[in-house]
Design a protein around this motif. Structure first.
Motif, PDB file in Angstrom:
ATOM      1  N   UNK A 152       0.777  -1.224   0.000  1.00 24.95           N
ATOM      2  CA  UNK A 152       0.000   0.000   0.000  1.00 24.95           C
ATOM      3  C   UNK A 152       0.817   1.285   0.000  1.00 24.95           C
ATOM      4  N   UNK A 153       1.999   1.250  -0.599  1.00 26.42           N
ATOM      5  CA  UNK A 153       2.852   2.441  -0.639  1.00 26.42           C
ATOM      6  C   UNK A 153       3.204   2.767  -2.089  1.00 26.42           C
ATOM      7  N   UNK A 182      17.588   0.703  -0.079  1.00 16.93           N
ATOM      8  CA  UNK A 182      16.666   0.880  -1.198  1.00 16.93           C
ATOM      9  C   UNK A 182      17.324   0.714  -2.541  1.00 16.93           C
ATOM     10  N   UNK A 183      18.647   0.590  -2.569  1.00 17.12           N
ATOM     11  CA  UNK A 183      19.363   0.332  -3.804  1.00 17.12           C
ATOM     12  C   UNK A 183      19.991  -1.044  -3.752  1.00 17.12           C
ATOM     13  N   UNK A 184      19.834  -1.817  -4.818  1.00 19.13           N
ATOM     14  CA  UNK A 184      20.400  -3.167  -4.883  1.00 19.13           C
ATOM     15  C   UNK A 184      20.954  -3.436  -6.273  1.00 19.13           C
ATOM     16  N   UNK A 190      10.188   6.018  -1.518  1.00 22.52           N
ATOM     17  CA  UNK A 190       8.808   6.450  -1.367  1.00 22.52           C
ATOM     18  C   UNK A 190       8.189   6.004  -0.066  1.00 22.52           C
ATOM     19  N   UNK A 191       8.820   5.046   0.591  1.00 23.47           N
ATOM     20  CA  UNK A 191       8.301   4.561   1.857  1.00 23.47           C
ATOM     21  C   UNK A 191       9.351   4.698   2.938  1.00 23.47           C
ATOM     22  N   UNK A 192       9.160   3.988   4.021  1.00 21.76           N
ATOM     23  CA  UNK A 192      10.204   3.888   5.031  1.00 21.76           C
ATOM     24  C   UNK A 192      11.329   3.047   4.419  1.00 21.76           C
ATOM     25  N   UNK A 193      12.528   3.182   4.934  1.00 20.57           N
ATOM     26  CA  UNK A 193      13.670   2.488   4.330  1.00 20.57           C
ATOM     27  C   UNK A 193      13.408   0.985   4.221  1.00 20.57           C
TER      28      UNK A 193
END
Length: 133
Positions: A24-25, A97-99, A116-119
């Motif tokens: 839901x994000x 958040x980066x992979x 866009x969300x929490x980490x």
């Protein structure tokens, strides 16, 4: 596969969008090649505008330094061996958040960046996208 093509990048985006919708994000999701050049991007409806740049920089960070952006963050803390690296290469982001995106043969073909969300949410969506390679 030794390079990232648009078909694969689109599959990564779709998997990320599905994971983001599942929690839901609304997210910004960037897929880049090994040089950090944009291959595909998605800004889900309602995703924060400020997270657009963050997603791109997270992807670039994991492309130029093939590791999770959070791992680079651990090394770049004050007093760390690469403190200040986030100001190089036109700006990097050194939290989750980066992979890197890895082909079946282990070759790094690019990276995904999600914001866009929490980490923890960004990381979960990036992981879902990375599995689609």
């Amino acid at each position: 596969m030794s390079t990232l093509n648009l078909e694969t990048a689109s599959r990564v985006l779709t998997a990320g969008q599905e994971a983001a919708a599942g929690i839901g994000v609304a997210m910004n999701i960037a897929v880049v090649d090994t040089a950090g050049n944009l291959v595909a991007f998605s800004r889900m409806d309602g995703a924060w505008l400020g997270s657009t740049d963050a997603a791109l920089k997270k992807a670039k960070t994991s492309a130029l330094f093939p590791m999770p952006s959070s791992a680079l963050g651990e090394l770049s803390q004050p007093g760390g061996p690469i403190y200040g690296i986030e100001v190089t290469n036109g700006g990097l982001i050194t939290f989750g958040g980066g992979l890197p995106l890895t082909a079946a043969d282990g070759t790094v073909v690019g990276a995904i960046g999600v914001s866009g969300g929490m980490v923890e949410q960004d990381v979960a969506v990036a992981e879902a996208g990375a599995k689609a390679v």
